[in-house]
Design a protein around this motif. Structure first.
Motif, PDB file in Angstrom:
ATOM      1  N   HIS A 111       0.625  -1.253  -0.641  1.00  0.00           N
ATOM      2  CA  HIS A 111       0.120  -0.334   0.052  1.00  0.00           C
ATOM      3  C   HIS A 111       0.667   1.734   0.224  1.00  0.00           C
ATOM      4  O   HIS A 111       0.355   2.279  -0.750  1.00  0.00           O
ATOM      5  N   VAL A 112       2.009   1.563   1.254  1.00  0.00           N
ATOM      6  CA  VAL A 112       2.599   2.701   0.867  1.00  0.00           C
ATOM      7  C   VAL A 112       4.196   1.857   0.867  1.00  0.00           C
ATOM      8  O   VAL A 112       4.660   0.622   1.970  1.00  0.00           O
ATOM      9  N   ILE A 113       4.830   2.504   0.219  1.00  0.00           N
ATOM     10  CA  ILE A 113       6.349   2.176   0.562  1.00  0.00           C
ATOM     11  C   ILE A 113       7.251   3.813   0.065  1.00  0.00           C
ATOM     12  O   ILE A 113       7.184   4.609  -0.560  1.00  0.00           O
ATOM     13  N   ASP A 114       8.446   4.425   1.664  1.00  0.00           N
ATOM     14  CA  ASP A 114       8.847   5.227   1.084  1.00  0.00           C
ATOM     15  C   ASP A 114      10.454   5.163   1.087  1.00  0.00           C
ATOM     16  O   ASP A 114      10.516   4.210   2.012  1.00  0.00           O
ATOM     17  N   ARG A 115      10.621   6.114   0.917  1.00  0.00           N
ATOM     18  CA  ARG A 115      12.606   6.018   0.702  1.00  0.00           C
ATOM     19  C   ARG A 115      12.834   6.570   2.424  1.00  0.00           C
ATOM     20  O   ARG A 115      12.518   7.972   2.595  1.00  0.00           O
ATOM     21  N   GLN A 116      13.486   6.517   3.321  1.00  0.00           N
ATOM     22  CA  GLN A 116      13.758   6.919   4.745  1.00  0.00           C
ATOM     23  C   GLN A 116      15.431   7.471   4.922  1.00  0.00           C
ATOM     24  O   GLN A 116      14.984   9.542   4.507  1.00  0.00           O
ATOM     25  N   SER A 117      16.428   7.103   4.499  1.00  0.00           N
ATOM     26  CA  SER A 117      17.253   7.448   4.043  1.00  0.00           C
ATOM     27  C   SER A 117      17.880   8.067   2.876  1.00  0.00           C
ATOM     28  O   SER A 117      17.449   7.532   1.655  1.00  0.00           O
ATOM     29  N   LYS A 118      18.092   9.253   2.956  1.00  0.00           N
ATOM     30  CA  LYS A 118      18.763   9.981   1.333  1.00  0.00           C
ATOM     31  C   LYS A 118      19.602  10.109   1.259  1.00  0.00           C
ATOM     32  O   LYS A 118      20.188  10.325   1.526  1.00  0.00           O
ATOM     33  N   PRO A 119      20.701  10.177  -0.063  1.00  0.00           N
ATOM     34  CA  PRO A 119      21.777  10.788  -0.012  1.00  0.00           C
ATOM     35  C   PRO A 119      21.839  11.628   0.603  1.00  0.00           C
ATOM     36  O   PRO A 119      23.373  12.405   0.953  1.00  0.00           O
ATOM     37  N   GLY A 120      21.002  12.984   0.387  1.00  0.00           N
ATOM     38  CA  GLY A 120      21.118  14.011   0.929  1.00  0.00           C
ATOM     39  C   GLY A 120      21.213  14.492   2.572  1.00  0.00           C
ATOM     40  O   GLY A 120      21.777  15.012   3.450  1.00  0.00           O
ATOM     41  N   ARG A 121      20.656  13.429   3.422  1.00  0.00           N
ATOM     42  CA  ARG A 121      20.506  13.176   4.434  1.00  0.00           C
ATOM     43  C   ARG A 121      19.904  11.419   4.725  1.00  0.00           C
ATOM     44  O   ARG A 121      19.170  11.326   5.342  1.00  0.00           O
ATOM     45  N   ARG A 122      21.187  10.439   5.077  1.00  0.00           N
ATOM     46  CA  ARG A 122      21.388   9.660   5.689  1.00  0.00           C
ATOM     47  C   ARG A 122      20.598   9.724   7.360  1.00  0.00           C
ATOM     48  O   ARG A 122      20.746  10.109   7.723  1.00  0.00           O
ATOM     49  N   VAL A 123      19.865   8.522   7.158  1.00  0.00           N
ATOM     50  CA  VAL A 123      19.128   8.517   8.519  1.00  0.00           C
ATOM     51  C   VAL A 123      19.556   6.818   9.165  1.00  0.00           C
ATOM     52  O   VAL A 123      19.698   5.459   8.673  1.00  0.00           O
ATOM     53  N   TYR A 124      20.536   6.878  10.462  1.00  0.00           N
ATOM     54  CA  TYR A 124      20.552   5.303  10.676  1.00  0.00           C
ATOM     55  C   TYR A 124      20.040   5.421  12.106  1.00  0.00           C
ATOM     56  O   TYR A 124      19.994   6.017  13.032  1.00  0.00           O
ATOM     57  N   ARG A 125      19.993   4.286  12.142  1.00  0.00           N
ATOM     58  CA  ARG A 125      19.016   4.120  14.003  1.00  0.00           C
ATOM     59  C   ARG A 125      19.791   2.750  14.158  1.00  0.00           C
ATOM     60  O   ARG A 125      20.205   2.046  14.054  1.00  0.00           O
ATOM     61  N   LYS A 126      19.347   3.010  15.773  1.00  0.00           N
ATOM     62  CA  LYS A 126      20.112   2.288  16.673  1.00  0.00           C
ATOM     63  C   LYS A 126      18.975   0.880  17.155  1.00  0.00           C
ATOM     64  O   LYS A 126      18.078   1.285  16.148  1.00  0.00           O
ATOM     65  N   VAL A 127      19.374  -0.423  17.585  1.00  0.00           N
ATOM     66  CA  VAL A 127      18.385  -1.417  17.586  1.00  0.00           C
ATOM     67  C   VAL A 127      17.555  -1.297  18.233  1.00  0.00           C
ATOM     68  O   VAL A 127      16.588  -1.454  18.209  1.00  0.00           O
TER      69      VAL A 127
ATOM     70  N   ASN B 172      20.265  -7.925  17.008  1.00  0.00           N
ATOM     71  CA  ASN B 172      20.338  -6.857  18.148  1.00  0.00           C
ATOM     72  C   ASN B 172      21.720  -5.742  17.071  1.00  0.00           C
ATOM     73  O   ASN B 172      22.724  -5.836  17.684  1.00  0.00           O
ATOM     74  N   VAL B 173      20.963  -5.879  15.969  1.00  0.00           N
ATOM     75  CA  VAL B 173      21.955  -4.697  15.167  1.00  0.00           C
ATOM     76  C   VAL B 173      20.985  -4.044  14.335  1.00  0.00           C
ATOM     77  O   VAL B 173      20.017  -3.725  13.801  1.00  0.00           O
ATOM     78  N   GLY B 174      22.208  -2.864  14.520  1.00  0.00           N
ATOM     79  CA  GLY B 174      21.105  -1.362  14.273  1.00  0.00           C
ATOM     80  C   GLY B 174      21.800  -0.754  12.493  1.00  0.00           C
ATOM     81  O   GLY B 174      22.870  -1.509  11.920  1.00  0.00           O
ATOM     82  N   GLY B 175      21.627  -0.414  12.105  1.00  0.00           N
ATOM     83  CA  GLY B 175      22.084   0.395  10.644  1.00  0.00           C
ATOM     84  C   GLY B 175      21.446   1.316   9.444  1.00  0.00           C
ATOM     85  O   GLY B 175      20.801   2.057  10.866  1.00  0.00           O
ATOM     86  N   GLU B 176      21.063   1.712   8.612  1.00  0.00           N
ATOM     87  CA  GLU B 176      21.271   2.895   7.847  1.00  0.00           C
ATOM     88  C   GLU B 176      19.375   1.884   7.370  1.00  0.00           C
ATOM     89  O   GLU B 176      19.336   1.124   7.218  1.00  0.00           O
ATOM     90  N   LEU B 177      18.409   2.744   7.957  1.00  0.00           N
ATOM     91  CA  LEU B 177      17.335   3.326   7.434  1.00  0.00           C
ATOM     92  C   LEU B 177      16.993   3.365   6.189  1.00  0.00           C
ATOM     93  O   LEU B 177      16.802   4.058   5.618  1.00  0.00           O
ATOM     94  N   LEU B 178      16.676   2.322   5.047  1.00  0.00           N
ATOM     95  CA  LEU B 178      16.613   2.435   3.550  1.00  0.00           C
ATOM     96  C   LEU B 178      14.821   3.171   3.719  1.00  0.00           C
ATOM     97  O   LEU B 178      14.383   3.845   2.752  1.00  0.00           O
ATOM     98  N   CYS B 179      14.059   2.381   3.919  1.00  0.00           N
ATOM     99  CA  CYS B 179      12.792   2.242   4.006  1.00  0.00           C
ATOM    100  C   CYS B 179      11.671   1.438   4.707  1.00  0.00           C
ATOM    101  O   CYS B 179      12.528   0.762   5.265  1.00  0.00           O
ATOM    102  N   THR B 180      10.404   2.126   4.051  1.00  0.00           N
ATOM    103  CA  THR B 180       8.956   1.040   5.411  1.00  0.00           C
ATOM    104  C   THR B 180       8.865   0.866   3.876  1.00  0.00           C
ATOM    105  O   THR B 180       8.037   1.928   2.810  1.00  0.00           O
ATOM    106  N   VAL B 181       7.929   0.020   4.161  1.00  0.00           N
ATOM    107  CA  VAL B 181       6.631  -0.945   3.942  1.00  0.00           C
ATOM    108  C   VAL B 181       5.238  -1.237   4.203  1.00  0.00           C
ATOM    109  O   VAL B 181       5.865  -1.618   5.150  1.00  0.00           O
ATOM    110  N   SER B 182       4.503  -0.176   3.711  1.00  0.00           N
ATOM    111  CA  SER B 182       3.269  -1.258   4.739  1.00  0.00           C
ATOM    112  C   SER B 182       2.339  -1.583   3.628  1.00  0.00           C
ATOM    113  O   SER B 182       2.221  -1.304   2.532  1.00  0.00           O
TER     114      SER B 182
END
Length: 132
Positions: free
Chosen positions: A75-91, A122-132
């Motif tokens: 239904h929804v597929i969104d990009r979170q981390s972009k080349p101009g603004r990287r988004v990193y998250r802990k686990v 138990n790993v975090g990283g770059e949040l690429l996209c969300t899908v729902s």
């Protein structure tokens, strides 16, 4: 064509094909795109994908999944981390998309995986996209 953001290109092609009800979508091949496609397949958002040689860099052929009544699975597929603004998250800071009904795709040091698997390992990283 010089594409600066292959992930955004992949998500846009999937979004557009899903919007018009197309079964197949072709995406330029890259390691990160095939990793995202593997996560989408494992989580049940696409039926299958395979690599097609075209004499250049190759392409990913993705078969989109639809419900028995023709309803959309994605239904929804969104990009979170972009080349101009990287988004990193802990686990512990990984998002819970639709209270667990959706997924977040995360690029970690152990590869591309869903938020559920990242929490298990138990790993975090770059949040690429969300899908729902």
């Amino acid at each position: 064509m010089n594409n600066q953001d292959p992930i955004a290109d992949m998500l846009t092609r999937i979004r557009n094909a899903n919007r018009v009800g197309r079964r197949l979508v072709l995406i330029p091949l890259s390691k990160i795109c095939s990793g995202i496609a593997q996560v989408l397949k494992d989580e049940g958002y696409i039926e299958e994908f395979d690599k097609v040689e075209d004499g250049k860099q190759g392409q990913l052929r993705i078969r989109l999944k639809y419900a028995m009544n023709g309803g959309k699975v994605i239904h929804v597929i969104d990009r979170q981390s972009k080349p101009g603004r990287r988004v990193y998250r802990k686990v512990e800071d990984l998002p819970n998309v639709l209270n667990g009904m959706g997924i977040a795709v995360v690029s970690t040091s152990k590869g591309v995986m869903s938020d559920r698997i990242a929490r298990e390992q138990n790993v975090g990283g770059e949040l690429l996209c969300t899908v729902s």
